[in-house]
Scaffold this active site. Structure first.
Site, PDB file in Angstrom:
ATOM      1  N   ARG A 192       0.843  -1.200   0.000  1.00 55.71           N
ATOM      2  CA  ARG A 192       0.000   0.000   0.000  1.00 55.71           C
ATOM      3  C   ARG A 192       0.880   1.252   0.000  1.00 55.71           C
ATOM      4  O   ARG A 192       1.531   1.556   0.999  1.00 55.71           O
ATOM      5  CB  ARG A 192      -0.944   0.015   1.202  1.00 55.71           C
ATOM      6  CG  ARG A 192      -1.792   1.284   1.254  1.00 55.71           C
ATOM      7  CD  ARG A 192      -3.024   1.165   2.126  1.00 55.71           C
ATOM      8  NE  ARG A 192      -2.744   1.056   3.541  1.00 55.71           N
ATOM      9  CZ  ARG A 192      -3.663   1.206   4.508  1.00 55.71           C
ATOM     10  NH1 ARG A 192      -4.927   1.461   4.182  1.00 55.71           N
ATOM     11  NH2 ARG A 192      -3.331   1.072   5.772  1.00 55.71           N
ATOM     12  N   ASP A 480      -4.065   3.598  14.279  1.00 53.04           N
ATOM     13  CA  ASP A 480      -3.202   4.091  13.213  1.00 53.04           C
ATOM     14  C   ASP A 480      -3.660   5.493  12.843  1.00 53.04           C
ATOM     15  O   ASP A 480      -4.467   6.099  13.560  1.00 53.04           O
ATOM     16  CB  ASP A 480      -3.174   3.138  12.022  1.00 53.04           C
ATOM     17  CG  ASP A 480      -4.509   3.037  11.288  1.00 53.04           C
ATOM     18  OD1 ASP A 480      -5.451   3.801  11.611  1.00 53.04           O
ATOM     19  OD2 ASP A 480      -4.619   2.192  10.382  1.00 53.04           O
TER      20      ASP A 480
END
EC number: 2.3.3.9
Length: 564
Positions: A192, A480
């Site tokens: 990613r 996150d």
């Protein structure tokens, strides 16, 4: 000596297109974009920042950097429209794409046929080895929300991936513990890159107008990984696969598709070798799922329900639209509330209609090996979450900890059995209207504990992020950048919409300042901590008059860019 390069490509004379909706056939124009490495060159960095790799980055920026800026301008216009009362809707100009039942996406590439459990995590050597030994089907190698984009993390993450793909990765911790890949069957890697909005200030390019600008984080992450590893991955029986974050439109998907087609021809790789899974984690993208699949169809494997960023996107787009768009405590915004239920059911139906995989999201609960009770609760909550996803037709799901893989796998095994996926479940009974996707009424209060929790989580996460950590266990939840965004954006919205807690306390800047002082007073202070800086970032992104679109933008430019 500072490495530089211009965009000189290998001898490629023709850019072959698939059909008339793509750009016209013609020679590849790599331009004359100059790239300069502004970050320090440390041990082994030259293995990633080779002359040929830099030339590829130059070619990418020459061809696509201008379109990237156009797409970011489109985002600003769309946010302005929603903020001024124009709700998003399914597009009339792309109705023909949605109504055409014939087209399908490319689907799974080699190694992506069974995605029932995917583990996510950053790309430092230790976490890379743990992921490859985890027993998951797929590893999301995350250079985005689970990685703090320090220059070290960006380049050394590329080194970890390069070494892992070649079977050369070893790591010895400061305590002397050695880590190495021992699994006979490792997960398929899906990398990613950073989203279109993020820059890489340690790499600069000169555009056609002669301006020196920060490079695109997306093109840097994608470009270095693809250039160094695409052929090695293909030779290993898999391929160069990517998760695409933060997309807001099919035009952004088209930009990625053109990047892929150009890159395949640049390296002489067959068109369609790249496979992408798009995270549907913004409100505008939820209204363009089919169009996104269509634009990426030659390279597309599926969509993912990126739940945390999706909640953040709802708050960001509706933050000024009045009290009826205000969400309660973060813990009350579950996957079963109306707008989240509508979004995930539409995603599964859309994917399976077009031959694409539907991948579920990540429950934040994580086990604690030192606390059996916490672990038992995490297993129970994660099992319930994955049972719902498997029952709804998802083909796979995410976990953030290796101990959760058996829990998630058991729920998907119960539905899938020996089948690799549920693509045959078309979900014709699902009907999702535009108004269902913005039905944010939950009917729960804002509590004092919820407000304090947001302040505490955001500051503690930002503090770790400033020290180079992107995925952080806080209060037995995996946090996150996306969950920190929810926390700070809720605080901003509650203040600006004059909200009160359940006990009648007004949520004001002064009230939040008091909570900031409490959090700092209780912090585990030690040499090198970044709590004071984290509090300043939080004040800017949660207490300011203006609303920064991402907290990582001002925090990165102020604290993570190395200037020496």
């Amino acid at each position: 000596m500072t490495p530089t390069a211009t965009g000189t490509a290998p001898a490629i004379t023709e850019y072959t297109e698939i059909d008339p909706i793509r750009p016209t056939t013609g020679p590849i124009d790599t331009g004359a974009c100059a790239i300069e490495i502004a970050g320090p060159i440390r041990d082994r960095y030259e293995e990633v920042l080779t002359e040929d790799a830099i030339a590829f980055l130059a070619a990418l920026h020459s061809r696509f950097a201008g379109r990237r800026h156009d797409r970011l301008a489109d985002r600003m216009r769309r946010r302005f429209e929603i903020g001024n009362g124009h709700d998003p809707a399914f597009r009339d100009d792309t109705r023909h794409i949605r109504e055409d039942a014939e087209w399908q996406v490319a689907g799974a590439g080699p190694g992506l046929e069974d995605r029932r459990v995917e583990i996510t995590g950053p790309t430092d050597p230790k976490m890379t080895i743990n992921a490859l030994n985890s027993g998951a089907k797929v590893w999301l190698a995350d250079q985005e929300d689970a990685t703090s984009p320090t220059w070290r993390n960006v380049i050394e993450g590329q080194l970890s991936l390069r070494d892992a793909i070649r079977g050369q990765l070893r790591f010895t911790s400061p305590e002397g513990k050695t880590y190495e890949v021992t699994a006979e069957q490792t997960p398929t890697i899906v990398m990613r890159p950073r989203g279109w909005h993020l820059t890489e200030n340690h790499i600069q390019y000169t555009d056609r107008a002669g301006r020196t600008l920060a490079a695109s984080g997306s093109l840097v992450d994608f470009g270095l990984y693809f250039f160094h590893n695409a052929q090695a991955l293909i030779d290993g029986g898999r391929g160069p696969y990517f998760y695409l974050p933060k997309l807001e439109s099919s035009e952004e998907a088209k930009l990625w598709d053109d990047v892929f087609s150009f890159s395949e021809q640049y390296l002489g790789i067959d068109h369609g070798t790249i496979r992408a899974t798009v995270l549907i984690e913004t409100l505008p993208a939820a209204f363009e799922m089919e169009e996104i699949l269509f634009e990426l169809r030659d390279h597309c494997a599926g969509l993912n329900a990126g739940r945390w960023d999706y909640i953040f996107s709802i708050i960001k787009n509706y933050r000024g639209r009045g009290a009826r768009f205000v969400l309660p405590d973060r813990s009350e915004v579950t996957m079963t509330v109306p707008f989240m239920r509508a979004y995930t059911e539409l995603l599964v139906q859309t994917c399976h209609r077009r031959g694409a995989f539907a991948i579920g999201g990540m429950s934040a609960f994580i086990p604690n090996r030192r606390d059996p009770e916490v672990t038992a609760q995490a297993f129970e909550k994660v099992a319930a979450d994955k049972k719902r996803e498997a029952g709804d037709g998802f083909d796979g799901t995410w976990v953030a900890h290796p101990d959760l893989i058996p829990v998630a796998r058991a729920e998907f095994d119960a539905i899938l059995g020996d089948k690799p996926n549920q693509l045959d479940r078309q979900r014709p009974e699902v009907t999702v209207r535009a108004e269902d996707l913005i039905d944010v009424h939950i009917g729960r209060p804002i509590t004092a504990a919820g407000v304090r929790g947001n302040v505490s989580v955001a500051i503690r996460y930002i503090e770790a992020w400033l020290r180079g950590l992107g995925a952080v266990a806080i209060d037995n939840l995996m946090e996150d950048a996306a969950t920190a965004e929810i926390s700070r954006s809720q605080v901003w919205q509650w203040i600006h919409q004059d909200r009160r807690t359940e006990d009648g306390t007004a949520i004001t800047r002064d009230y939040i300042e008091g909570l900031i002082a409490e959090v700092l007073g209780e912090a585990d202070r030690r040499d090198g901590d970044r709590f004071d800086d984290a509090a300043e970032v939080f004040r800017e992104v949660a207490l300011g008059v203006d609303f920064p679109t991402f907290l990582t933008l001002p925090a990165y430019s102020r604290y993570l860019v190395e200037t020496d």
